[in-house]
Write a protein that holds these residues in place. Structure first.
Motif, PDB file in Angstrom:
ATOM      1  N   VAL A 172       0.831  -1.164  -0.023  1.00 33.95           N
ATOM      2  CA  VAL A 172      -0.134   0.144  -0.065  1.00 33.95           C
ATOM      3  C   VAL A 172       0.787   1.251   0.133  1.00 33.95           C
ATOM      4  N   ALA A 173       2.415   1.003   0.126  1.00 35.55           N
ATOM      5  CA  ALA A 173       2.878   2.170   0.121  1.00 35.55           C
ATOM      6  C   ALA A 173       2.715   3.425  -1.227  1.00 35.55           C
ATOM      7  N   MET A 174       2.289   2.940  -2.300  1.00 37.56           N
ATOM      8  CA  MET A 174       2.353   3.657  -3.448  1.00 37.56           C
ATOM      9  C   MET A 174       0.931   4.503  -3.361  1.00 37.56           C
ATOM     10  N   PHE A 175      -0.087   4.169  -2.421  1.00 37.48           N
ATOM     11  CA  PHE A 175      -1.115   4.897  -1.945  1.00 37.48           C
ATOM     12  C   PHE A 175      -0.959   5.881  -0.858  1.00 37.48           C
ATOM     13  N   MET A 176       0.019   5.952  -0.157  1.00 38.42           N
ATOM     14  CA  MET A 176       0.119   6.808   1.047  1.00 38.42           C
ATOM     15  C   MET A 176       0.032   8.215   0.828  1.00 38.42           C
ATOM     16  N   ASN A 177       0.339   8.720  -0.500  1.00 39.47           N
ATOM     17  CA  ASN A 177       0.303  10.112  -0.659  1.00 39.47           C
ATOM     18  C   ASN A 177      -0.903  10.475  -1.549  1.00 39.47           C
ATOM     19  N   ASP A 178      -2.047   9.609  -1.667  1.00 40.13           N
ATOM     20  CA  ASP A 178      -3.115   9.938  -2.249  1.00 40.13           C
ATOM     21  C   ASP A 178      -4.075  10.107  -1.215  1.00 40.13           C
ATOM     22  N   PRO A 179      -4.509  11.476  -1.750  1.00 40.52           N
ATOM     23  CA  PRO A 179      -5.641  12.035  -0.534  1.00 40.52           C
ATOM     24  C   PRO A 179      -6.842  11.180  -0.292  1.00 40.52           C
ATOM     25  N   GLY A 180      -6.927  10.569  -1.146  1.00 36.56           N
ATOM     26  CA  GLY A 180      -8.167   9.470  -1.142  1.00 36.56           C
ATOM     27  C   GLY A 180      -7.988   8.195  -0.273  1.00 36.56           C
ATOM     28  N   PHE A 181      -7.113   8.156   0.046  1.00 37.46           N
ATOM     29  CA  PHE A 181      -6.594   6.804   0.738  1.00 37.46           C
ATOM     30  C   PHE A 181      -6.324   6.865   1.995  1.00 37.46           C
ATOM     31  N   ARG A 182      -6.788   6.104   2.871  1.00 40.31           N
ATOM     32  CA  ARG A 182      -6.655   6.295   4.440  1.00 40.31           C
ATOM     33  C   ARG A 182      -6.317   4.498   4.963  1.00 40.31           C
ATOM     34  N   LEU A 183      -5.252   4.601   5.617  1.00 43.33           N
ATOM     35  CA  LEU A 183      -5.041   3.549   6.219  1.00 43.33           C
ATOM     36  C   LEU A 183      -5.378   3.240   7.502  1.00 43.33           C
ATOM     37  N   ILE A 184      -5.840   2.312   8.118  1.00 46.55           N
ATOM     38  CA  ILE A 184      -6.451   1.931   9.403  1.00 46.55           C
ATOM     39  C   ILE A 184      -5.371   0.644   9.812  1.00 46.55           C
ATOM     40  N   GLU A 185      -4.732   0.608  10.720  1.00 47.64           N
ATOM     41  CA  GLU A 185      -4.288  -0.624  11.318  1.00 47.64           C
ATOM     42  C   GLU A 185      -5.205  -1.135  12.232  1.00 47.64           C
ATOM     43  N   GLN A 186      -5.823  -2.192  12.088  1.00 45.75           N
ATOM     44  CA  GLN A 186      -6.751  -2.784  13.034  1.00 45.75           C
ATOM     45  C   GLN A 186      -7.303  -4.192  12.590  1.00 45.75           C
ATOM     46  N   ASP A 187      -7.480  -4.916  13.550  1.00 48.72           N
ATOM     47  CA  ASP A 187      -8.026  -6.070  13.264  1.00 48.72           C
ATOM     48  C   ASP A 187      -9.553  -6.051  13.046  1.00 48.72           C
ATOM     49  N   ILE A 188     -10.088  -6.534  11.862  1.00 49.33           N
ATOM     50  CA  ILE A 188     -11.579  -6.267  11.423  1.00 49.33           C
ATOM     51  C   ILE A 188     -12.432  -6.660  12.289  1.00 49.33           C
ATOM     52  N   CYS A 189     -11.979  -7.800  13.192  1.00 50.49           N
ATOM     53  CA  CYS A 189     -12.937  -8.737  13.887  1.00 50.49           C
ATOM     54  C   CYS A 189     -13.341  -7.964  15.189  1.00 50.49           C
ATOM     55  N   ILE A 190     -12.516  -7.000  15.557  1.00 46.53           N
ATOM     56  CA  ILE A 190     -12.796  -6.216  16.877  1.00 46.53           C
ATOM     57  C   ILE A 190     -13.471  -4.748  16.453  1.00 46.53           C
ATOM     58  N   PRO A 191     -14.663  -4.679  17.008  1.00 45.60           N
ATOM     59  CA  PRO A 191     -15.378  -3.312  16.742  1.00 45.60           C
ATOM     60  C   PRO A 191     -14.651  -2.082  16.848  1.00 45.60           C
ATOM     61  N   PHE A 192     -14.676  -1.097  16.100  1.00 44.77           N
ATOM     62  CA  PHE A 192     -13.895   0.019  15.897  1.00 44.77           C
ATOM     63  C   PHE A 192     -14.805   1.075  15.149  1.00 44.77           C
ATOM     64  N   GLU A 193     -14.440   2.194  15.327  1.00 41.89           N
ATOM     65  CA  GLU A 193     -15.049   3.456  14.743  1.00 41.89           C
ATOM     66  C   GLU A 193     -14.347   3.905  13.722  1.00 41.89           C
ATOM     67  N   VAL A 194     -15.091   4.462  12.701  1.00 41.82           N
ATOM     68  CA  VAL A 194     -14.595   5.010  11.567  1.00 41.82           C
ATOM     69  C   VAL A 194     -15.234   6.332  11.297  1.00 41.82           C
ATOM     70  N   LYS A 195     -14.167   7.524  11.334  1.00 43.76           N
ATOM     71  CA  LYS A 195     -14.654   8.978  11.343  1.00 43.76           C
ATOM     72  C   LYS A 195     -15.352   9.051   9.707  1.00 43.76           C
ATOM     73  N   GLY A 196     -16.356   9.673   9.835  1.00 45.66           N
ATOM     74  CA  GLY A 196     -17.023   9.766   8.298  1.00 45.66           C
ATOM     75  C   GLY A 196     -17.780   8.716   7.702  1.00 45.66           C
ATOM     76  N   ARG A 197     -18.315   8.895   6.692  1.00 47.38           N
ATOM     77  CA  ARG A 197     -19.126   8.086   6.100  1.00 47.38           C
ATOM     78  C   ARG A 197     -18.612   6.860   5.262  1.00 47.38           C
ATOM     79  N   ILE A 198     -19.094   5.471   5.395  1.00 44.93           N
ATOM     80  CA  ILE A 198     -18.829   4.581   4.436  1.00 44.93           C
ATOM     81  C   ILE A 198     -19.891   4.170   3.603  1.00 44.93           C
ATOM     82  N   ASP A 199     -19.570   4.310   2.347  1.00 45.22           N
ATOM     83  CA  ASP A 199     -20.732   3.857   1.509  1.00 45.22           C
ATOM     84  C   ASP A 199     -20.815   2.329   0.947  1.00 45.22           C
ATOM     85  N   GLU A 200     -19.593   1.806   0.881  1.00 44.84           N
ATOM     86  CA  GLU A 200     -19.500   0.148   0.691  1.00 44.84           C
ATOM     87  C   GLU A 200     -18.526  -0.429   1.490  1.00 44.84           C
ATOM     88  N   CYS A 201     -18.345  -1.690   1.720  1.00 44.43           N
ATOM     89  CA  CYS A 201     -17.288  -2.177   2.181  1.00 44.43           C
ATOM     90  C   CYS A 201     -17.449  -3.720   1.887  1.00 44.43           C
TER      91      CYS A 201
END
Ligand SMILES: NC(=O)c1ccc[n+]([C@@H]2O[C@H](COP(=O)([O-])OP(=O)(O)OC[C@H]3O[C@@H](n4cnc5c(N)ncnc54)[C@H](O)[C@@H]3O)[C@@H](O)[C@H]2O)c1
Length: 86
Positions: free
Chosen positions: A57-86
């Motif tokens: 994902v290194a090539m995306f890090m300067n893309d303002p449309g890309f956000r990386l969250i280091e997180q286990d998807i199995c553990i509930p967590f909050e995401v700021k803003g809206r999500i349209d699809e996942c």
């Protein structure tokens, strides 16, 4: 939880959806991230780097449309803003 975002403003008008890609730092996930970004979507990549790699994902890090969250998807967590699809 560690969140990495670019401070650069999003340029252009290509924003369509905000898409969360679970396992986005993996082989298939990183290709999905690439495809969605190329289509003008915003991408939230969630990955715990169990088998994925920052190199995928290194090539995306300067893309303002890309956000990386280091997180286990199995553990509930909050995401700021809206999500349209996942
Ligand atoms: N060049 C190639 O052709 C190539 C390269 C690599 C892999 N492959 C193939 O691709 C397939 C594997 O690709 P893939 O994308 O399915 O696997 P992957 O391991 O690359 O991707 C899975 C991603 O999910 C993440 N993940 C796992 N559990 C998680 C959790 N609980 N929370 C958050 N993130 C989590 C991992 O860290 C990883 O980034 C295999 O068939 C492999 O042989 C091919």
């Amino acid at each position: 939880m560690r969140t990495v975002t670019s401070n650069q403003p999003r340029v252009g008008t290509g924003k369509k959806k905000v898409i969360l890609v679970a396992g986005g730092a993996g082989f298939i996930g990183s290709h999905l991230c690439s495809r969605f970004l190329a289509e003008g979507h915003e991408v939230i990549c969630v990955d715990n780097f169990e088998t994925g790699s920052m190199a995928n994902v290194a090539m995306f890090m300067n893309d303002p449309g890309f956000r990386l969250i280091e997180q286990d998807i199995c553990i509930p967590f909050e995401v700021k803003g809206r999500i349209d699809e996942c």
